[in-house]
Enzyme design. Structure first.
Site, PDB file in Angstrom:
ATOM      1  CB  SER A 184      -1.005   0.100   1.259  1.00 11.06           C
ATOM      2  OG  SER A 184      -1.470   1.038   1.332  1.00 11.06           O
ATOM      3  CE1 TYR A 212      -3.802  -1.884   4.801  1.00  6.08           C
ATOM      4  CE2 TYR A 212      -3.297   0.097   4.538  1.00  6.08           C
ATOM      5  CZ  TYR A 212      -3.804  -1.011   3.921  1.00  6.08           C
ATOM      6  OH  TYR A 212      -4.102  -1.225   2.801  1.00  6.08           O
TER       7      TYR A 212
END
Ligand code: NAP
Length: 252
Positions: A143, A157
């Protein structure tokens, strides 16, 4: 002739479902893994079958080793494992690090990192020429968050996706001469359900005007990059991490 089998973790929805739909072709079986949304997985399988492809839905939580073993055992029955996409991933509600519980952190790293490791382990056992396999391809979903760090939202995350980038590079080098290519894709803001699951259903609308291309990406746009990495057209590409972020967070 044995069919080429592709396992897509989290193939029931979002980016994973798009990968499954685009990858389906004669001679291939797509294993659509999902965690709990059986209806979404069945829908993805139905769409593939309606287009003439072959797909099977297999439930399995990637953080659960027994589930991962079952997922790969089911795939073994269908043909030769040609590809794995470590796509399953979760976010959580916006929190600062000083608010995060052990339970939250354990879930985040268990699904996003350990799950990807368990699946990669099982894939390498089957694909590596060292183990009698005939090669294969692994693609990991990172990501853009790993470069931004996502302060005030989900540093956990972002860090889990940083671990994925490192795993991509290390594993790629570990198996480079064993017939396996390992690459990563780092999406930016992509219009899927994941933002709602992080408690911000309108995140795409909120961020749109601040993105370089003034729009979010689609699941299909990420899937297209992954399809290239899974294909022979990227036969000399390994250990690469491709930003598919519309220009977001492209600087190191
Ligand atoms: P999504 O729409 O929320 O879909 C998540 C998928 O993962 C679903 O198929 C879900 O299955 C599955 N899943 C969740 N937990 C799982 C578990 N423990 N075991 C197995 N499957 C599990 O997500 P997405 O936006 O498509 O994201 C896909 C990947 O891209 C993730 O790794 C995410 O971190 C990454 N990514 C997304 C964005 C973005 O903006 N969307 C940006 C950067 C990176 P069920 O349907 O059964 O729940």
């Amino acid at each position: 002739m044995s069919k080429d089998v592709y396992i897509i973790t989290g193939g029931s929805r979002g980016i994973g479902a798009s990968i499954c739909r685009k990858l389906a072709a004669p001679g291939r079986v797509i294993v659509v893994n999902y965690a709990g949304n059986e209806a979404a997985a069945a829908q993805t399988v139905a769409e593939i079958e309606a287009a003439g492809g072959t797909a099977v839905a297999v439930q399995g939580d990637v953080q659960n080793e027994a589930d991962v073993l079952h997922l790969f055992a089911e795939a073994d029955k269908l043909g030769r494992l040609a590809g794995l996409v470590n796509n399953a991933g979760v976010v959580d509600l916006s929190q600062r690090v000083d608010e995060m519980s052990l339970e939250r952190l354990t879930r985040m790293f268990s699904i996003n990192v350990i799950g990807a490791f368990l699946c990669a382990r099982e894939a390498v056992k089957r694909m590596s020429t060292k183990h009698g396999g005939s090669g294969g391809v692994i693609v990991n979903l990172g990501s853009a968050a790993s470069k931004i760090g996502s302060p005030g939202q989900y540093v956990d995350y972002a860090a889990s996706k940083g671990a994925i980038d490192t795993m991509t590079v290390g594993l790629a080098l570990e198996v480079a001469d064993e017939g396996i290519r390992v690459n990563g894709v780092r999406p930016g803001i992509i219009d899927t359900d994941i933002h709602a699951s992080g408690g911000i259903p309108d995140r795409v609308a909120q961020l749109q005007s601040r993105l370089p291309m003034k729009r979010a990406g689609s699941a299909d746009e990420v899937a297209d990059a992954i399809l290239w990495l899974l294909s022979d057209q990227s036969s000399y590409t390994t250990g690469a991490i491709l930003d598919v972020s519309g220009g977001r967070a492209i600087l190191p």
